[in-house]
Scaffold this active site. Structure first.
Site, mmCIF file in Angstrom:
data_model
loop_
_atom_site.group_PDB
_atom_site.id
_atom_site.type_symbol
_atom_site.label_atom_id
_atom_site.label_comp_id
_atom_site.label_asym_id
_atom_site.label_seq_id
_atom_site.Cartn_x
_atom_site.Cartn_y
_atom_site.Cartn_z
ATOM 1 N N THR A 5 -100.162 91.378 151.466
ATOM 2 C CA THR A 5 -100.394 92.542 150.251
ATOM 3 C C THR A 5 -101.349 91.873 149.685
ATOM 4 O O THR A 5 -100.864 90.887 149.232
ATOM 5 C CB THR A 5 -99.377 92.292 149.960
ATOM 6 O OG1 THR A 5 -97.912 93.032 150.469
ATOM 7 C CG2 THR A 5 -98.602 93.540 148.340
ATOM 8 N N LYS A 60 -98.883 100.953 150.507
ATOM 9 C CA LYS A 60 -98.010 99.858 149.915
ATOM 10 C C LYS A 60 -97.614 99.493 147.965
ATOM 11 O O LYS A 60 -96.611 99.845 147.787
ATOM 12 C CB LYS A 60 -98.233 98.836 150.517
ATOM 13 C CG LYS A 60 -97.911 96.906 149.668
ATOM 14 C CD LYS A 60 -96.178 96.849 150.886
ATOM 15 C CE LYS A 60 -95.823 95.810 149.391
ATOM 16 N NZ LYS A 60 -94.423 95.126 150.512
ATOM 17 N N LYS A 82 -96.027 91.038 140.940
ATOM 18 C CA LYS A 82 -97.677 90.951 142.275
ATOM 19 C C LYS A 82 -98.446 92.305 142.340
ATOM 20 O O LYS A 82 -99.481 92.809 142.223
ATOM 21 C CB LYS A 82 -97.122 90.044 142.988
ATOM 22 C CG LYS A 82 -98.342 89.328 143.674
ATOM 23 C CD LYS A 82 -98.453 89.211 144.880
ATOM 24 C CE LYS A 82 -99.756 89.986 146.325
ATOM 25 N NZ LYS A 82 -99.398 88.922 147.594
HETATM 26 P P1 NAD Z 1 -95.034 82.194 151.642
HETATM 27 O O1 NAD Z 1 -95.498 82.089 149.844
HETATM 28 O O2 NAD Z 1 -93.392 82.125 152.095
HETATM 29 O O3 NAD Z 1 -96.021 82.788 152.716
HETATM 30 C C1 NAD Z 1 -96.932 82.034 152.287
HETATM 31 C C2 NAD Z 1 -98.073 80.959 153.394
HETATM 32 O O4 NAD Z 1 -98.734 81.031 153.708
HETATM 33 C C3 NAD Z 1 -97.285 79.808 153.159
HETATM 34 O O5 NAD Z 1 -96.439 79.095 154.558
HETATM 35 C C4 NAD Z 1 -99.173 79.231 153.331
HETATM 36 O O6 NAD Z 1 -98.888 77.678 153.504
HETATM 37 C C5 NAD Z 1 -99.634 79.768 154.315
HETATM 38 N N1 NAD Z 1 -101.357 79.952 153.152
HETATM 39 C C6 NAD Z 1 -101.958 79.719 152.285
HETATM 40 N N2 NAD Z 1 -102.843 79.935 152.532
HETATM 41 C C7 NAD Z 1 -103.156 79.062 153.816
HETATM 42 C C8 NAD Z 1 -104.457 79.217 154.147
HETATM 43 N N3 NAD Z 1 -105.750 78.912 154.092
HETATM 44 N N4 NAD Z 1 -104.347 78.681 156.026
HETATM 45 C C9 NAD Z 1 -103.274 78.759 156.689
HETATM 46 N N5 NAD Z 1 -102.102 79.053 156.103
HETATM 47 C C10 NAD Z 1 -102.269 79.310 154.125
HETATM 48 O O7 NAD Z 1 -95.302 84.170 151.167
HETATM 49 P P2 NAD Z 1 -94.285 85.001 152.069
HETATM 50 O O8 NAD Z 1 -93.130 85.763 151.819
HETATM 51 O O9 NAD Z 1 -93.863 84.825 153.663
HETATM 52 O O10 NAD Z 1 -95.367 86.550 152.246
HETATM 53 C C11 NAD Z 1 -96.593 86.318 152.751
HETATM 54 C C12 NAD Z 1 -97.687 87.767 152.305
HETATM 55 O O11 NAD Z 1 -96.447 89.106 151.917
HETATM 56 C C13 NAD Z 1 -97.496 88.149 150.983
HETATM 57 O O12 NAD Z 1 -98.997 88.657 150.491
HETATM 58 C C14 NAD Z 1 -96.470 88.296 150.343
HETATM 59 O O13 NAD Z 1 -96.825 89.927 149.282
HETATM 60 C C15 NAD Z 1 -96.342 89.929 151.114
HETATM 61 N N6 NAD Z 1 -94.590 89.875 151.328
HETATM 62 C C16 NAD Z 1 -93.908 89.423 150.912
HETATM 63 C C17 NAD Z 1 -92.815 90.018 151.222
HETATM 64 C C18 NAD Z 1 -91.210 89.362 150.879
HETATM 65 O O14 NAD Z 1 -90.038 89.365 150.362
HETATM 66 N N7 NAD Z 1 -91.664 87.431 151.016
HETATM 67 C C19 NAD Z 1 -92.042 91.297 151.106
HETATM 68 C C20 NAD Z 1 -93.239 92.139 151.757
HETATM 69 C C21 NAD Z 1 -94.501 91.685 151.671
#
Ligand code: NAD
Length: 294
Positions: A93, A168, A243
């Site tokens: 997102t 979204k 966010k």
């Molecule tokens: P998270 O923080 O658990 O995971 C993000 C991952 O990206 C981490 O493992 C981190 O180490 C990795 N990362 C960061 N920088 C990096 C890089 N340069 N190269 C490789 N990996 C890298 O976040 P999440 O909860 O998995 O969410 C991911 C996305 O999905 C976000 O944009 C969030 O807004 C969206 N989202 C999350 C949810 C939810 O319920 N968690 C629901 C809908 C959407």
């Protein structure tokens, strides 16, 4: 079967990548956190030493990362390393402006890209029932669809580049506003001596009914089971709602659209996070409102 690169193995990315591997695809993963890579390796996925190494053989490149600046930085590395004809699917997102920039970067390298954010949370990611909101060309959408269907229950092509992120944040802005409204209504009902049960029975079948009341009631013990019945453990964390409301305000400001309720919802979630709401479900806003000064 496709060769898929998956970058970003967090709460969402790891279960999504796992579902792709379980479906028989050849999945190579990369994350900057070693523990996430170890977990993916123990689930039978190949790990790469860098994002560029992960994508070099891939037909489909998935990214699931925290925000727009990180996506753009990762794409700077990934796009020159990608095979001709690869489709990049960004399910993070992120802000609409960064999503559009990502489309431009891919286009100038003759690659196709889709912005494909999701709703459905960690549970939907594990169950393969996410909703994907997709922006990009019809051709890219049709090529990505079979892969998205493994991770998702509903896939909606919303329009050209950026349309997925736009859908979204409009949805989540409305959700944030409606959840605060639901919390206010139930908090006031309690002050007026009305039982939560009576308030739920009336509102959920009257003109105030909405998803935040009927499906995700912020009060424990009424309606379907929700995070309110589990001490407000997320669910959908208040931090993520904050966010998304911020992204909505950024888009509203860039496009010149008045969204006073969206702005107020962001301010309320901002205060809520500072007053102990961080890490709690977004419906725990009701507890903050009950103690807030009138
Ligand atoms: P998270 O923080 O658990 O995971 C993000 C991952 O990206 C981490 O493992 C981190 O180490 C990795 N990362 C960061 N920088 C990096 C890089 N340069 N190269 C490789 N990996 C890298 O976040 P999440 O909860 O998995 O969410 C991911 C996305 O999905 C976000 O944009 C969030 O807004 C969206 N989202 C999350 C949810 C939810 O319920 N968690 C629901 C809908 C959407």
């Amino acid at each position: 079967m496709s060769r898929i690169a998956f970058i970003g193995l967090g709460n969402m990315g790891l279960p999504m990548a796992t579902n792709l591997a379980k479906a028989g695809h050849n999945v190579t993963v990369f994350d900057t956190v070693a523990a996430a890579m170890d977990k993916a390796a123990s689930d039978g996925m190949k790990t790469a030493q860098s994002a560029s190494a992960a994508v070099s053989e891939a037909n489909i490149i998935m990214t699931m990362l925290p925000n727009g600046p990180i996506i753009l930085k990762v794409l700077e590395e990934v796009i020159p390393a990608a095979k001709a004809g690869a489709v990049i699917i960004d399910s993070s997102t992120i802000d609409v402006a960064s999503a559009r920039k990502a489309h431009e970067m891919a286009k100038s390298a003759d690659l196709q890209l889709l912005d494909a954010p999701v709703s459905g949370g960690i549970g939907g990611a594990a169950a393969g029932t996410l909703t994907f909101m997709v922006g990009g060309s019809t051709d890219a959408f049709e090529r990505a669809q079979p892969v998205l269907e493994i991770m998702g229950g509903k896939i909606v092509h919303c329009g050209e580049g950026g349309a997925g992120q736009a859908a979204k944040i409009c949805n989540n802005m409305l959700l944030g506003i409606s959840m605060i409204g639901a919390c206010e209504a139930f908090a006031l009902a309690e002050k007026l001596g009305l039982s939560a049960e009576a308030a739920f029975d009336v509102i959920s079948t009257s003109s105030g009914s909405c998803w935040s009341v009927n499906t995700y009631c912020p009060v424990p013990g009424v309606g379907p089971k929700t995070p309110a019945d589990n001490d407000y453990k997320p669910g959908f964390a208040a931090d993520l709602m904050h966010k998304d409301l911020g992204l909505a305000q950024q888009a509203a400001s860039e496009s010149g659209q008045a969204t006073p309720m969206g702005a107020h919802a962001l301010a309320l979630y901002d205060t809520f996070l500072k007053e102990g709401g961080s890490g709690r479900d977004f419906s725990a806003m009701i507890e903050y409102l009950k103690t807030a000064a009138r």
